[in-house]
Structure formats: C-alpha cells, structure tokens
Scaffold this motif. Structure first.
Motif, short mmCIF file in Angstrom:
data_model
loop_
_atom_site.label_atom_id
_atom_site.label_comp_id
_atom_site.label_asym_id
_atom_site.label_seq_id
_atom_site.Cartn_x
_atom_site.Cartn_y
_atom_site.Cartn_z
N VAL A 23 2.17 -15.26 -8.65
CA VAL A 23 1.15 -15.88 -7.82
C VAL A 23 0.65 -17.12 -8.57
O VAL A 23 0.24 -17.00 -9.73
CB VAL A 23 -0.02 -14.92 -7.57
CG1 VAL A 23 -1.07 -15.58 -6.69
CG2 VAL A 23 0.47 -13.63 -6.95
N LEU B 140 2.32 -17.69 -3.28
CA LEU B 140 2.89 -16.41 -3.70
C LEU B 140 4.39 -16.58 -3.67
O LEU B 140 4.95 -16.94 -2.63
CB LEU B 140 2.47 -15.28 -2.75
CG LEU B 140 1.06 -14.71 -2.94
CD1 LEU B 140 0.02 -15.65 -2.36
CD2 LEU B 140 0.95 -13.35 -2.34
N TYR C 292 5.21 -5.61 -4.63
CA TYR C 292 4.19 -4.75 -5.21
C TYR C 292 4.48 -3.30 -4.88
O TYR C 292 4.74 -2.95 -3.73
CB TYR C 292 2.79 -5.11 -4.72
CG TYR C 292 1.72 -4.36 -5.47
CD1 TYR C 292 1.29 -4.80 -6.71
CD2 TYR C 292 1.18 -3.18 -4.96
CE1 TYR C 292 0.34 -4.09 -7.43
CE2 TYR C 292 0.23 -2.46 -5.67
CZ TYR C 292 -0.19 -2.93 -6.90
OH TYR C 292 -1.12 -2.23 -7.62
N THR D 50 -2.75 -5.44 0.96
CA THR D 50 -2.16 -5.57 -0.39
C THR D 50 -1.86 -7.03 -0.68
O THR D 50 -2.12 -7.53 -1.77
CB THR D 50 -0.86 -4.74 -0.46
OG1 THR D 50 -1.12 -3.44 0.00
CG2 THR D 50 -0.34 -4.68 -1.87
N HIS E 68 -3.67 -10.01 -3.75
CA HIS E 68 -2.99 -10.76 -4.81
C HIS E 68 -3.58 -12.16 -4.95
O HIS E 68 -3.40 -12.81 -5.97
CB HIS E 68 -1.49 -10.89 -4.50
CG HIS E 68 -0.72 -9.65 -4.82
ND1 HIS E 68 -0.65 -8.58 -3.97
CD2 HIS E 68 -0.01 -9.31 -5.92
CE1 HIS E 68 0.09 -7.64 -4.52
NE2 HIS E 68 0.47 -8.05 -5.71
N VAL F 57 6.78 -12.26 -4.20
CA VAL F 57 5.90 -11.22 -4.71
C VAL F 57 6.31 -9.85 -4.17
O VAL F 57 6.50 -9.67 -2.96
CB VAL F 57 4.44 -11.51 -4.32
CG1 VAL F 57 3.57 -10.29 -4.58
CG2 VAL F 57 3.92 -12.70 -5.10
N LEU G 257 -5.07 -7.51 -7.46
CA LEU G 257 -3.81 -6.82 -7.74
C LEU G 257 -2.87 -7.84 -8.36
O LEU G 257 -2.95 -9.03 -8.05
CB LEU G 257 -3.19 -6.27 -6.44
CG LEU G 257 -3.88 -5.14 -5.72
CD1 LEU G 257 -3.12 -4.79 -4.45
CD2 LEU G 257 -4.00 -3.92 -6.60
N PHE G 258 -2.00 -7.37 -9.23
CA PHE G 258 -1.01 -8.26 -9.82
C PHE G 258 0.36 -7.84 -9.34
O PHE G 258 0.65 -6.65 -9.25
CB PHE G 258 -1.07 -8.18 -11.35
CG PHE G 258 -2.41 -8.56 -11.90
CD1 PHE G 258 -2.84 -9.87 -11.84
CD2 PHE G 258 -3.24 -7.60 -12.43
CE1 PHE G 258 -4.09 -10.22 -12.33
CE2 PHE G 258 -4.50 -7.94 -12.92
CZ PHE G 258 -4.92 -9.25 -12.87
N PRO G 259 1.22 -8.82 -9.04
CA PRO G 259 2.54 -8.46 -8.51
C PRO G 259 3.35 -7.63 -9.50
O PRO G 259 3.27 -7.87 -10.71
CB PRO G 259 3.20 -9.83 -8.25
CG PRO G 259 2.38 -10.83 -8.96
CD PRO G 259 1.02 -10.27 -9.13
#
Lengths: 288, 263
Positions: free
Chosen positions: A64, A5, A10, A48, A52, A8, A57-59
């Motif tokens: 990632v 990661l 979010y 959270t 990822h 990142v 979940l997408f940053p």
C-alpha cells in the motif's frame, strides 16, 4: 495525497483452521479529490480493503503506497497516516464514549495535541459540516437519536481534518430524510476538496455521490471504472447479484418496451431529461 | 484478529470418536483426571497421565500446535509457580543467589507443579476443543440436576454459561472494531505508563459496556418474546444419550487412572 494498493492480498488467521483469504491481488488507485465507491456482496472483502488504506491492517502480500511512501509498521508514520486518512466505521455511533457531544468530537483533535482554540474551531467546523445544531453540543451523546449519534461520530472523524475520508456504510439504518441530508453533506465535503472512499450497498447513494466504482467479489476486483462504465455492465452486475440504481432500471424497462432512452442514466434528474428527450423525439416522429 | 489469540474455551469442530462422545462422559472424565492429577506425586504417574492425554489428542485428531498455543496465555503463571516453589521450599540447599536459595525439595516440588499445571491446562482445553459449547452446557445441566434439590439453580447456571460462551467471540470482535475506530481518531492503546494506559482504555471500555448492555437487553427481549421462563417444564431439542462408545471410553479412562495411581 494519492493512495495506491498494489496487488494487495490479505489472509485472516493464517495457519489456523479459521484461515480465510479476504483479499487476493487487489489493485486500486485513488487520486486527489476522487470519490471512489466500493460495492460487492457481503463478505467480498470491502471492509478489509478499506482498512488497508489507513494502516489498520497490513497486506499479507503486495503493498500500500500513500503519498509515495509504503505503509509500514513504523509507529510515528502510522500516526501521521491515520491523521491524514480519516475512517468512519460501520455503525460509528457505537464508538461514542464521552460525557458530552463536544468532548466526543474533540477526542481526535485532542490526540493531535492542538491548542484549545484550534480544537474549538475544529469541533465547530465538524459539527456544522454534518448539520448538528449548536445546542446539542453540550448534551450527552447517549441521549440523542440514532441518526444524530451517527452524525456526532462522523463529526468526530472529520475533526481530525485529514485530506482523505473513508466511510463504511455511512447511510445504512438512517431514515430517508437523514440519508438524503447526509448524502448532501458528503457531496459538499468532496466538492470542498476532500478525497472520499465509500463502501455501500446502496446503489442510489453510489449514483448520487461517487465518480468511480470498484466492484469486489470474493476478494477480487470484479469490475472497475467510472460509475457509468460500471452501471452499464448489467449482465456482469447481475451475475454478482448486485443491482443498478432504480432510475437505470426504469430506463432498462423502457428500452425493453421500445422507447429509445439511453442506459447510462443514474439520477432522477438525468432520468427526467432523458425521458423528455425521448418523448419529444417520438412526437417529432409522429408529426412527420 | 483478536479472537484468534484467545484459545481457551475455543471449539474446534470435528467428527472424531472423542468429538462424538457424550459431553457428560467427557466432563466426568476430565473431572476424574484432575482429581487424580492432584492425588499422585511421582513422575511415573504423571507419565501415565501424559500418555492418556496424548492418546486422547491423537484419537481426537487435535493438532499439537493448537494445544501448545493454548498454553501461551498461562505460561506466565506456570513460570511463576515453578520459580516460587523452587525458591520457597525449605530443605537441602543446592545453590543460592543472595537471600534466595534453591533446594532439592524445592526442585522436586517445582517439577511436580509444572507437570500438574501443564497436564491440567492441556487436558481441560481438550474438553472445550472437542465439545461444542452448547453440548458442554447441556452436559453440565444434566450433571448438576441432582443438586437442584439443595437449591442449585442448574438450568439458570447452564443458561448463563451458554450465553457467556456464545458472546465471547462477539464481544471480542466488537472490542477490536471499537479499538480500530478509536485508533483511527488518534487513540493510543500501547504506550505510556500503567495509569496512562488504564486511562487510555476508557474510549474502548465505555462503548464496549454500552454495547454489551444493549445486546443483553435485546437478547432478554428476544427470549421473552419466545416465552422463555426458565427451566421449569422446558422440553429439550436434543436429548443426551449414553452409547457403547461412552461405556468404552469410561472403562479406558478408569483403567488409565488406576494405572497412574499404582505405578
């Protein structure tokens, strides 16, 4: 299959009154065979963060990278990723739905379009890995005890046979014996080569299982390093209101009383050795 | 998050004049508004009603974006109603495609319906946006009080609404979590035909129902443990009181409604 990661961030519900920054500029790298622990106070972004790692979940910012490829929204790539990176959510027993334990564990492999034989093999392997007795497989998951339901749910994720397993609070709410055996089984899986990531409030579990720790605080990495490096930074942990393992606490108190013991002691066995060495040293000193 | 895509019934905390009004004033106001909306049939009237709505939104400091976003889930219904009205009303034919013809009366009818629906949805969502769910159900309980004589279980209805409102976000969060957990096991909620998609919902719906029943059991137990036994003889923590601002708001609303009716 290393997971990286990079910076990142979010944000939940951007642009609304409920906007909430859950992660900011977090960089974490997980190597093959690693056992990474993630700790931090409630609301620090642990759950959270792990979501990822398999594209749930997408940053909002940053990226990632799994196995050299950046995680994006391509559906086929996501399916592949989720099959390689297994994810056990908090209270996974709440996701059981099939009529029998067998069918529930087989749900994942069936989605992979495997043949019956392979599915059966995987269900057996997964249920053995978490210590489920054979005769339970034909029963309804809803008539089992909480601890057994937890095992069924974990087996359901294991049956995907990914190379990485992420666990969010896997031992919370289990009785001491259930906890100890689950910890043993997770350790065995890791020693068999599975890369593991575990979110937990239990410093004892961390001390027994992980080799590296990332401490999150308000969405940022507050501390990171090997378990020994992190657990010896007592002041930093205290300001985050996090504990150290109980054995480490004992060593700290002994130090305070003037007994010369090391502080980087994490498990009960290490503690016994350290204490024995210290007492022997004292005796030698006295006899001189 | 799933819960942020559902704006109907959402409460936006604030401290404006509208927020502080007695919930009963707001409920009656909206009720009156809706009745008037269906009484008038000319655009000047709707213009007046729109002015009331916009002024209230301004006083409540509601961001326009929120109100428009609330329309998104019902957009389909509005479009459908407008189209059907335009096509199905008999009258002077304006233009036609195959068997379908748009009439002058149809267009008028469609425009009326569009105005009604838009104002109806925006204004009723303003009620929930500016009133905490608890206040809302409290107000409803008061207002339903007189009907208790004819057997309306006012307190029970209000309690049911309170609980339902309270658990909407909880269940949405839960649904999202289970969905993610099943997606991590390769479940697919997006592709396939209608029947396939319905079948794919089983891994989501079964756990969701199980957890809803578990929560209901826990809640019932917790309420009984604190001696809950319905509305009879139950005292209140918060007593609703009408103030001068409620009187003022009521007068403004009645004047507005009257104006909308006569123009």
């Amino acid at each position: 299959m290393p997971i990286a990661l990079e910076n990142v961030s979010y944000t939940y519900a951007p642009g609304t009154p409920w906007e909430h920054v859950a992660l900011s500029e977090v960089t974490v790298r997980i190597e093959d065979g690693d056992f990474l622990g993630i700790v931090g106070p409630t609301g620090s972004g642990k759950s959270t963060l792990v979501q990822h790692m398999n594209g749930l979940l997408f940053p909002s910012d940053g990226r990632v990278v799994v196995d050299g490829d950046e995680v994006g929204s391509d559906r086929k790539a996501l399916r592949d990723l989720r099959r390689k990176v297994g994810m056990v959510f908090q209270y996974p027993e709440h996701q059981l739905f099939e009529e029998t334990v067998w069918a529930d564990i087989a749900f994942g492999p069936k989605n992979l379009d495997l043949d019956e034989e392979e599915i059966a093999r995987r269900v057996r392997w997964a249920s053995e890995s978490v210590g489920l007795p054979e005769d339970i497989l034909e029963r309804s998951p809803f008539e089992l005890s909480g601890g057994q339901m937890r095992r069924v749910a974990i087996a359901g994720v294991l049956a995907m046979q990914g190379s990485v397993l992420i666990l969010d609070e896997p031992t919370s709410g289990l009785d001491p014996r259930g906890r100890a055996s689950l910890v043993e089984q997770l350790r065995a899986l890791n020693q068999a080569g599975m890369t593991m990531v575990m979110v937990s409030h239990s410093m004892e579990d961390m001390a027994l299982l992980v080799n590296r720790i990332v401490v999150l605080s308000e969405g940022r990495v507050a501390l990171a390093g090997t378990k020994r490096e992190v657990f010896t930074q007592l002041e930093a942990l205290e300001t985050l209101s996090l504990d150290v393992p109980r054995v480490t606490q004992v060593m700290l108190r002994l130090r305070g009383e003037g007994v010369p013991v090391p502080l980087d002691v994490m498990t009960v066995n290490e503690g016994i050795d350290a204490l024995a060495a210290a007492l022997r040293g004292e005796k030698d000193h006295a006899s001189q | 998050m799933l819960r942020n895509s559902v704006t109907i019934g959402q409460y936006l905390p604030g401290n404006s004049l509208v927020h502080r009004l007695d919930p009963r004033t707001k409920i009656l106001g909206v009720l009156g508004y809706v009745v008037i909306l269906f009484l008038i049939r000319d655009f000047a009237g709707y213009g007046m009603m729109a002015v009331i709505t916009v002024l209230t939104a301004a006083v409540a400091r509601l961001p326009l974006k929120m109100l428009v976003r609330g329309l998104r889930p019902v957009l389909f219904i509005i479009v459908l109603t407008v189209t059907l009205n335009a096509v199905m009303t008999p009258g002077e034919l304006l233009w036609s495609v195959g068997p379908f013809g748009v009439t002058r009366e149809g267009l008028f009818q469609a425009a009326i319906m569009a105005c009604r629906l838009l104002l109806l949805i925006i204004t009723t969502s303003m009620l929930t946006l500016t009133t905490a769910p608890i206040d809302l159900t409290d107000g409803l309980e008061y207002l339903m009080g007189p009907f208790r004589r004819i057997g309306v279980p006012a307190h029970e209805l209000a309690m049911m609404m309170t609980i339902a409102l309270r658990f909407i976000p909880t269940l949405l969060d839960e649904a999202e979590r289970i969905m993610k957990a099943q997606m991590a096991r390769g479940a697919d909620f997006q592709s396939g035909g209608f029947i396939q998609r319905a079948k794919n919902m089983v891994p989501l719906l079964v756990p969701l129902f199980v957890s809803a029943f578990r929560r209901a059991d826990d809640l019932a137990l917790a309420m009984e443990a604190r001696c809950y036994r319905g509305g009879e003889g139950r005292s209140r923590f918060k007593i609703l009181k009408l103030g001068p601002s409620d009187l003022a708001a009521g007068l403004v609303m009645i004047t507005g409604f009257f104006a909308a009716l006569v123009v």
